[in-house]
Write a protein that holds these residues in place. Structure first.
Motif, PDB file in Angstrom:
ATOM      1  N   GLY A   1      49.114  45.952  39.826  1.00 49.34           N
ATOM      2  CA  GLY A   1      50.038  46.324  40.901  1.00 49.34           C
ATOM      3  C   GLY A   1      49.355  47.145  41.988  1.00 49.34           C
TER       4      GLY A   1
ATOM      5  N   ASP B   1      45.490  49.850  33.253  1.00 49.62           N
ATOM      6  CA  ASP B   1      45.062  49.712  31.849  1.00 49.62           C
ATOM      7  C   ASP B   1      44.663  48.276  31.508  1.00 49.62           C
ATOM      8  OD1 ASP B   1      47.728  49.008  32.234  1.00 49.62           O
ATOM      9  OD2 ASP B   1      48.336  49.553  30.210  1.00 49.62           O
TER      10      ASP B   1
ATOM     11  N   THR C   1      43.484  45.990  33.561  1.00 47.74           N
ATOM     12  CA  THR C   1      42.190  45.723  34.214  1.00 47.74           C
ATOM     13  C   THR C   1      41.048  46.342  33.404  1.00 47.74           C
ATOM     14  OG1 THR C   1      43.362  45.828  36.309  1.00 47.74           O
ATOM     15  CG2 THR C   1      40.963  45.960  36.419  1.00 47.74           C
TER      16      THR C   1
ATOM     17  N   SER D   1      50.598  38.945  33.163  1.00 46.45           N
ATOM     18  CA  SER D   1      49.581  39.630  32.356  1.00 46.45           C
ATOM     19  C   SER D   1      50.058  39.915  30.943  1.00 46.45           C
ATOM     20  CB  SER D   1      49.183  40.956  33.018  1.00 46.45           C
ATOM     21  OG  SER D   1      48.494  40.726  34.213  1.00 46.45           O
TER      22      SER D   1
HETATM   23  N1  LIG Z   1      43.874  42.837  26.871  1.00 46.58           N
HETATM   24  C1  LIG Z   1      43.376  42.262  27.971  1.00 46.58           C
HETATM   25  N2  LIG Z   1      42.205  41.592  27.924  1.00 46.58           N
HETATM   26  C2  LIG Z   1      41.704  41.005  29.014  1.00 46.58           C
HETATM   27  N3  LIG Z   1      42.293  41.043  30.219  1.00 46.58           N
HETATM   28  C3  LIG Z   1      43.451  41.688  30.339  1.00 46.58           C
HETATM   29  C4  LIG Z   1      44.059  42.336  29.230  1.00 46.58           C
HETATM   30  N4  LIG Z   1      45.212  42.904  29.657  1.00 46.58           N
HETATM   31  C5  LIG Z   1      45.315  42.602  30.960  1.00 46.58           C
HETATM   32  N5  LIG Z   1      44.262  41.884  31.391  1.00 46.58           N
HETATM   33  C6  LIG Z   1      44.034  41.356  32.735  1.00 46.58           C
HETATM   34  O1  LIG Z   1      43.822  42.441  33.635  1.00 46.58           O
HETATM   35  C7  LIG Z   1      44.432  42.146  34.894  1.00 46.58           C
HETATM   36  C8  LIG Z   1      45.365  43.284  35.280  1.00 46.58           C
HETATM   37  O2  LIG Z   1      46.308  43.535  34.219  1.00 46.58           O
HETATM   38  P1  LIG Z   1      47.800  44.032  34.518  1.00 46.58           P
HETATM   39  O3  LIG Z   1      48.514  43.010  35.336  1.00 46.58           O
HETATM   40  O4  LIG Z   1      48.411  44.426  33.238  1.00 46.58           O
HETATM   41  O5  LIG Z   1      47.623  45.256  35.499  1.00 46.58           O
HETATM   42  P2  LIG Z   1      46.986  46.683  35.286  1.00 46.58           P
HETATM   43  O6  LIG Z   1      45.539  46.615  35.493  1.00 46.58           O
HETATM   44  O7  LIG Z   1      47.452  47.239  33.978  1.00 46.58           O
HETATM   45  O8  LIG Z   1      47.597  47.446  36.502  1.00 46.58           O
HETATM   46  P3  LIG Z   1      49.094  48.068  36.618  1.00 46.58           P
HETATM   47  O9  LIG Z   1      48.908  49.525  36.495  1.00 46.58           O
HETATM   48  O10 LIG Z   1      49.557  47.723  37.954  1.00 46.58           O
HETATM   49  O11 LIG Z   1      49.951  47.496  35.548  1.00 46.58           O
HETATM   50  C9  LIG Z   1      45.120  40.815  34.764  1.00 46.58           C
HETATM   51  O12 LIG Z   1      44.295  39.820  35.320  1.00 46.58           O
HETATM   52  C10 LIG Z   1      45.267  40.648  33.261  1.00 46.58           C
HETATM   53  O13 LIG Z   1      45.267  39.277  32.880  1.00 46.58           O
END
Ligand SMILES: Nc1ncnc2c1ncn2[C@@H]1O[C@H](COP(=O)(O)OP(=O)(O)OP(=O)(O)O)[C@@H](O)[C@H]1O
Ligand SMILES: O=P(O)(O)OC[C@H]1O[C@](O)(CO)[C@@H](O)[C@@H]1O
Ligand SMILES: [Mg+2]
Length: 469
Positions: free
Chosen positions: A112, A203, A205, A352
């Motif tokens: 996000g 997290d 990412t 995700s």
């Molecule tokens: N366990 C995981 N292993 C590998 N890639 C992941 C994992 N969890 C999430 N990702 C990848 O990381 C990217 C970002 O994940 P996500 O959409 O959950 O946002 P975020 O980084 O947690 O940020 P936000 O704080 O906005 O939620 C996406 O491309 C997602 O597919």
């Protein structure tokens, strides 16, 4: 540890004393390093030493032995964390393990939005160019999936092209969720000759960056990766706070102010504001503490019930009787256990894999309205609901966050050029440090409802626990 350390009260009030305390052993959670260069190339002097304007004094560089402690305080009488954990201090090193002339950097934003994303990108580009002379810097479009996207998903960036990015909200590179195909991503990184990857995100990412780091190791690739932690929710552990959080809290004040004006201007008025915070209530809590107009703050870390004795609605009724109005701040992840949910809704996820939440704001508003009509049918009542969700994160970073983003970006570059990989730069008790990515990927940062902060909330709102009798 000497448990017999005296309390301050045991001494004469006017006499300072020195007490020697033995601490537990120190464990260094070191940041991983790139494998040695197969060509046997040795360390390169840091180009900052010959920069025309820097003239670094002897204290400028971080020494190889510099560390910072994870815990800045502990109770001598009940024992300190055992072992004490230390991390490498972040900052420029006198010699580099990476030759800037051969470096090719890729920057990507995922997840996000968050105030300051564009500032981090700008400072990475400018820092790589100006401090280290890394001229091949590329922005990868639209999150991790951009690594295996089309050619025009990889855009060359230079200081001129990013000059005003820190003044803009959002991310100039675009961002997405999902699309994490490890092999395709690493193949894409290799195919384009990237030697260093800067992944900016939350997290998810960070977990993705750990997987990429492990795959680099498995394939024996000499490519470095760092994660720069971003989340308005401030839900990443170990570091002091994540960038964008303070800006979000500041903007949230406008919504609370408006809710307050609406509430005081109505007969029996309630102003209800929903703020971001998927699994943690930091934004709601800090916005409540900053505002002082809030009568009740609801966060995911605390269960509450709405109807009946000791419930939220009865409390709000009493507050209105006392003050004439009330302001409620609710975090988006609060109350998810009490909102009725169909089986389909239980399964809903974003791209995700994050669970999709039911909207607590409209639910609270309608439940409260129904309850009031039933319990107090003859009394006037108004709820004004404000949802500034995306407004608080789609803005440029404030001055404090802009400075923080700059320090994070520079710390990341210094670490990568020194040969660290699989790490996250971040402040721990104010000291910028390099934390292993795998530690950050699992470290959560829930609101500790047993510490002082929640007690401060109570002292501001004078709210009880809304527990079922
Ligand atoms: N366990 C995981 N292993 C590998 N890639 C992941 C994992 N969890 C999430 N990702 C990848 O990381 C990217 C970002 O994940 P996500 O959409 O959950 O946002 P975020 O980084 O947690 O940020 P936000 O704080 O906005 O939620 C996406 O491309 C997602 O597919
Ligand atoms: O609607 P989007 O863009 O998927 O993001 C919403 C989520 O992102 C965050 O802002 C950060 O994790 C959460 O507070 C929120 O639940
Ligand atoms: Mg997340």
């Amino acid at each position: 540890m000497d448990p017999t350390v005296p309390n301050p009260g045991d001494h004469a009030a006017s006499t300072p004393t020195n007490t020697t305390v033995t601490l537990p052993p120190l464990t260094l959670r070191d940041a991983p390093r790139l494998p040695a260069s197969p060509s046997g190339a040795t360390a390169v002097p840091n180009p900052i030493s010959s920069h025309p304007y820097f003239h670094p004094p002897p204290t400028f560089y971080i020494s190889p032995g510099d560390v910072s402690l994870r815990h800045a305080f502990f109770d001598l009488s009940s024992g300190s964390p055992n072992p004490l954990v230390a991390y490498r201090r972040a900052g420029p090193r006198e010699s580099l393990a990476v030759n800037p002339a051969r470096a090719r950097a890729a920057l990507v934003t995922c997840g996000g939005l968050c105030p300051g994303l564009n500032t981090v990108l700008r400072e990475l580009v400018v820092g790589l160019h100006e401090l280290y002379g890394v001229l091949d810097v590329f922005g990868v479009a639209a999150g991790y999936r951009g690594f295996y996207g089309a050619d025009d998903d990889h855009v060359r960036l230079d200081p001129a092209s990013v000059d005003d990015w820190h003044k803009k909200g959002g991310t100039a590179l675009k961002t997405t969720r999902g699309g994490f195909d490890l092999n395709k991503i690493v193949d894409g990184i290799v195919a384009r000759g990237y030697t260093q990857v800067y992944a900016i995100g939350g997290d998810g990412t960070m977990r993705g960056a750990v997987a990429i780091f492990e795959e680099f190791k498995r394939r024996g690739l000499r490519i470095s990766i760092t994660g720069i932690p971003k989340t308005v929710d401030n839900d990443i552990g170990i570091i002091d706070r994540s960038f964008g959080f303070q800006t979000a809290v500041e903007i949230a004040q406008q919504a609370i102010d408006a809710a307050h004006v609406e509430a005081v201007s109505a007969v029996n008025g309630i102003g209800l504001v929903k703020l971001m915070g998927r699994s943690t209530g930091h934004i709601a809590l800090h916005a409540t503490l900053s505002s002082r107009d809030v009568d009740c703050c609801l966060i995911p870390e605390i269960d509450f019930h709405v109807e009946g004795k000791g419930g939220l609605f009865e409390f709000l009724y009493e507050r209105i009787k006392k003050k004439g109005h009330a302001v409620v701040v609710v975090a988006e992840g609060a109350g998810q256990e009490v909102i009725p949910r169909t089986d389909d809704q239980k399964r809903e996820q974003d791209e995700s894999g994050n669970m999709l939440f039911l909207d607590v704001g409209p639910w609270l508003k309608s439940e409260l309205g129904r309850w009031w009509k039933r319990e107090h049918p003859t009394e006037l009542f108004t709820v004004k609901y404000i949802d500034p969700t995306y407004m608080i994160r789609a803005v440029p970073a404030n001055a404090t966050d802009n400075l923080y983003c700059t320090l994070l970006a520079h710390s990341a570059i210094h670490g990568i050029m020194a040969g660290f990989t699989g790490f996250v730069p971040g402040p721990i008790n104010g000291n910028y440090s390099y934390i292993p990515l795998e530690d950050i990927a699992v470290a959560k940062n829930p609101v500790d409802v047993n510490d002082h902060k929640w007690a401060w909330v109570r002292s501001v709102t004078d709210q009880p626990d809304f527990l079922k009798p």
